[in-house]
Design a protein around this motif. Structure first.
Motif, PDB file in Angstrom:
ATOM      1  N   ALA A 142     -35.353 -27.807 -40.775  1.00  0.00           N
ATOM      2  CA  ALA A 142     -34.941 -28.418 -42.040  1.00  0.00           C
ATOM      3  C   ALA A 142     -34.895 -27.344 -43.120  1.00  0.00           C
ATOM      4  O   ALA A 142     -35.765 -26.472 -43.181  1.00  0.00           O
ATOM      5  CB  ALA A 142     -35.923 -29.518 -42.439  1.00  0.00           C
ATOM      6  N   ILE A 143     -33.869 -27.399 -43.958  1.00  0.00           N
ATOM      7  CA  ILE A 143     -33.726 -26.432 -45.048  1.00  0.00           C
ATOM      8  C   ILE A 143     -33.517 -27.178 -46.361  1.00  0.00           C
ATOM      9  O   ILE A 143     -33.252 -28.382 -46.369  1.00  0.00           O
ATOM     10  CB  ILE A 143     -32.555 -25.462 -44.790  1.00  0.00           C
ATOM     11  N   HIS A 155     -36.230 -18.036 -43.287  1.00  0.00           N
ATOM     12  CA  HIS A 155     -36.950 -19.225 -42.819  1.00  0.00           C
ATOM     13  C   HIS A 155     -36.723 -19.423 -41.324  1.00  0.00           C
ATOM     14  O   HIS A 155     -37.655 -19.741 -40.575  1.00  0.00           O
ATOM     15  CB  HIS A 155     -36.464 -20.446 -43.601  1.00  0.00           C
ATOM     16  N   LEU A 156     -35.501 -19.197 -40.894  1.00  0.00           N
ATOM     17  CA  LEU A 156     -35.143 -19.360 -39.486  1.00  0.00           C
ATOM     18  C   LEU A 156     -35.887 -18.365 -38.607  1.00  0.00           C
ATOM     19  O   LEU A 156     -36.345 -18.703 -37.510  1.00  0.00           O
ATOM     20  CB  LEU A 156     -33.632 -19.178 -39.330  1.00  0.00           C
ATOM     21  N   ARG A 157     -36.033 -17.140 -39.081  1.00  0.00           N
ATOM     22  CA  ARG A 157     -36.774 -16.135 -38.311  1.00  0.00           C
ATOM     23  C   ARG A 157     -38.234 -16.536 -38.155  1.00  0.00           C
ATOM     24  O   ARG A 157     -38.825 -16.370 -37.087  1.00  0.00           O
ATOM     25  CB  ARG A 157     -36.654 -14.761 -38.984  1.00  0.00           C
ATOM     26  N   ARG A 158     -38.829 -17.060 -39.229  1.00  0.00           N
ATOM     27  CA  ARG A 158     -40.231 -17.484 -39.146  1.00  0.00           C
ATOM     28  C   ARG A 158     -40.388 -18.649 -38.178  1.00  0.00           C
ATOM     29  O   ARG A 158     -41.286 -18.659 -37.338  1.00  0.00           O
ATOM     30  CB  ARG A 158     -40.744 -17.887 -40.533  1.00  0.00           C
ATOM     31  N   VAL A 159     -39.510 -19.630 -38.294  1.00  0.00           N
ATOM     32  CA  VAL A 159     -39.584 -20.811 -37.427  1.00  0.00           C
ATOM     33  C   VAL A 159     -39.343 -20.425 -35.975  1.00  0.00           C
ATOM     34  O   VAL A 159     -40.020 -20.896 -35.064  1.00  0.00           O
ATOM     35  CB  VAL A 159     -38.559 -21.873 -37.874  1.00  0.00           C
ATOM     36  N   GLY A 160     -38.365 -19.538 -35.752  1.00  0.00           N
ATOM     37  CA  GLY A 160     -38.036 -19.132 -34.392  1.00  0.00           C
ATOM     38  C   GLY A 160     -39.183 -18.436 -33.696  1.00  0.00           C
ATOM     39  O   GLY A 160     -39.385 -18.597 -32.492  1.00  0.00           O
ATOM     40  N   VAL A 174     -32.546 -31.707 -45.844  1.00  0.00           N
ATOM     41  CA  VAL A 174     -33.233 -32.982 -46.068  1.00  0.00           C
ATOM     42  C   VAL A 174     -33.753 -33.037 -47.501  1.00  0.00           C
ATOM     43  O   VAL A 174     -33.997 -32.006 -48.131  1.00  0.00           O
ATOM     44  CB  VAL A 174     -34.408 -33.167 -45.079  1.00  0.00           C
ATOM     45  N   ASP A 175     -33.921 -34.269 -48.007  1.00  0.00           N
ATOM     46  CA  ASP A 175     -34.481 -34.428 -49.346  1.00  0.00           C
ATOM     47  C   ASP A 175     -36.004 -34.436 -49.262  1.00  0.00           C
ATOM     48  O   ASP A 175     -36.583 -34.258 -48.183  1.00  0.00           O
ATOM     49  CB  ASP A 175     -33.937 -35.688 -50.022  1.00  0.00           C
ATOM     50  N   LYS A 176     -36.669 -34.656 -50.396  1.00  0.00           N
ATOM     51  CA  LYS A 176     -38.133 -34.578 -50.434  1.00  0.00           C
ATOM     52  C   LYS A 176     -38.801 -35.650 -49.580  1.00  0.00           C
ATOM     53  O   LYS A 176     -39.976 -35.528 -49.220  1.00  0.00           O
ATOM     54  CB  LYS A 176     -38.629 -34.684 -51.872  1.00  0.00           C
ATOM     55  N   ASP A 177     -38.054 -36.703 -49.232  1.00  0.00           N
ATOM     56  CA  ASP A 177     -38.597 -37.768 -48.392  1.00  0.00           C
ATOM     57  C   ASP A 177     -38.237 -37.591 -46.919  1.00  0.00           C
ATOM     58  O   ASP A 177     -38.516 -38.461 -46.096  1.00  0.00           O
ATOM     59  CB  ASP A 177     -38.084 -39.130 -48.874  1.00  0.00           C
ATOM     60  N   GLY A 178     -37.604 -36.455 -46.595  1.00  0.00           N
ATOM     61  CA  GLY A 178     -37.266 -36.177 -45.210  1.00  0.00           C
ATOM     62  C   GLY A 178     -35.989 -36.832 -44.731  1.00  0.00           C
ATOM     63  O   GLY A 178     -35.705 -36.829 -43.529  1.00  0.00           O
ATOM     64  N   ARG A 179     -35.187 -37.379 -45.643  1.00  0.00           N
ATOM     65  CA  ARG A 179     -33.923 -38.020 -45.260  1.00  0.00           C
ATOM     66  C   ARG A 179     -32.804 -36.992 -45.189  1.00  0.00           C
ATOM     67  O   ARG A 179     -32.729 -36.080 -46.012  1.00  0.00           O
ATOM     68  CB  ARG A 179     -33.563 -39.129 -46.250  1.00  0.00           C
ATOM     69  N   LEU A 180     -31.926 -37.163 -44.212  1.00  0.00           N
ATOM     70  CA  LEU A 180     -30.823 -36.228 -44.007  1.00  0.00           C
ATOM     71  C   LEU A 180     -29.838 -36.288 -45.170  1.00  0.00           C
ATOM     72  O   LEU A 180     -29.381 -37.358 -45.559  1.00  0.00           O
ATOM     73  CB  LEU A 180     -30.100 -36.557 -42.694  1.00  0.00           C
ATOM     74  N   VAL A 181     -29.509 -35.105 -45.713  1.00  0.00           N
ATOM     75  CA  VAL A 181     -28.542 -35.000 -46.804  1.00  0.00           C
ATOM     76  C   VAL A 181     -27.226 -34.413 -46.297  1.00  0.00           C
ATOM     77  O   VAL A 181     -26.147 -34.908 -46.599  1.00  0.00           O
ATOM     78  CB  VAL A 181     -29.102 -34.119 -47.943  1.00  0.00           C
ATOM     79  N   ASP A 182     -27.317 -33.344 -45.517  1.00  0.00           N
ATOM     80  CA  ASP A 182     -26.132 -32.679 -44.978  1.00  0.00           C
ATOM     81  C   ASP A 182     -26.599 -31.735 -43.873  1.00  0.00           C
ATOM     82  O   ASP A 182     -27.782 -31.725 -43.513  1.00  0.00           O
ATOM     83  CB  ASP A 182     -25.385 -31.911 -46.076  1.00  0.00           C
ATOM     84  N   TRP A 183     -25.689 -30.902 -43.370  1.00  0.00           N
ATOM     85  CA  TRP A 183     -26.061 -29.963 -42.315  1.00  0.00           C
ATOM     86  C   TRP A 183     -25.140 -28.760 -42.355  1.00  0.00           C
ATOM     87  O   TRP A 183     -24.090 -28.780 -42.997  1.00  0.00           O
ATOM     88  CB  TRP A 183     -26.006 -30.639 -40.943  1.00  0.00           C
ATOM     89  N   VAL A 184     -25.564 -27.683 -41.687  1.00  0.00           N
ATOM     90  CA  VAL A 184     -24.771 -26.462 -41.652  1.00  0.00           C
ATOM     91  C   VAL A 184     -24.918 -25.828 -40.269  1.00  0.00           C
ATOM     92  O   VAL A 184     -25.973 -25.907 -39.644  1.00  0.00           O
ATOM     93  CB  VAL A 184     -25.223 -25.479 -42.761  1.00  0.00           C
TER      94      VAL A 184
END
Length: 230
Positions: A142-143, A155-160, A174-184
């Motif tokens: 999530a970003i 962030h991706l390097r740390r998570v990976g 995702v927004d502050k409540d964890g709901r999907l907003v968009d993707w890349v």
């Protein structure tokens, strides 16, 4: 190929109990090749090889074994070894295995999981058979909307590094409540400038399904959006 070349040597090393050399040889090969090799061994020898492999490698090899073969190995392995493998399996692969087992065996396997993994497994098994929920994994990246491409990649390097099996093909905003907003898409990020706002790269499409949707809906969405995960 690996089986025909190495099988005689590996069998001899097993007979000689030269487990250090066995491990050194096996860790050099990809998990799919090792899974093919196990098909050519007796169950007792397969158990030996899984026990001497590093825990994460053994789990990855196990994921590439057909479900029927996985069931046979679970019967041959002791609880300690089964627990190590089950706790390392990706959530969706673990669900695919557990849903094929008799109810009594499934309960035994659930009892071998850590509390955290057991909670996830029970939740996924609670969805209807053949539903999208049965194939979900909690591992995703999530970003935040306000990040730059450089911040996302860091962030991706740390998570990976921390979560080797996290799904990285698509990143989810995702927004502050964890709901999907968009993707890349990851492939879009790696060719962008580091200081570019990631919001400029969003796909702008509703890439989501309900957990109760059937798996055919997921296949249709994969084809529509040209993605490999949702």
């Amino acid at each position: 190929m690996i089986g025909s070349l190495l099988l005689p040597e590996l069998k001899q090393l097993i007979r000689d109990k030269d487990f250090a050399q066995l491990r050194d040889i096996l860790v050099e090969f990809p998990a799919p090749d090792l899974a093919e090799l196990l098909d050519d061994l007796e169950p007792a020898d397969t158990v030996v090889l899984l026990r001497i492999l590093p825990q994460d490698v053994a789990a990855e090899v196990f994921e590439h074994i057909p479900i029927s073969g996985q069931e046979e190995l679970l019967q041959a392995l002791g609880d300690v070894d089964v627990a190590k493998i089950l706790n390392e399996l990706a959530a969706d692969d673990r669900t695919a295995l557990l849903e094929e087992l008799p109810a009594k065996a499934t309960q035994r396997m659930l009892g071998l999981l850590s509390p955290e993994k057991r909670k996830v497994a029970s939740e996924l098994l609670g969805y209807p058979k053949d539903s999208v929920g049965r194939r979900m994994t909690p591992a995703y990246v999530a970003i935040e909307r306000g990040w730059t491409v450089g911040q996302v990649l860091e962030h991706l390097r740390r998570v990976g590094r921390l979560q080797q099996r996290t799904v990285l093909h698509q990143l989810y905003v995702v927004d502050k409540d964890g709901r999907l907003v968009d993707w890349v898409r990851l492939q879009t990020l790696v060719v962008a400038e580091a200081d570019q706002p990631v919001a400029e790269l969003f796909e702008g499409t509703d890439l989501s399904l309900k957990a109760t949707d059937n798996q055919e809906s997921a296949v249709a969405a994969f084809q529509k959006y040209d993605v490999t995960v949702l």
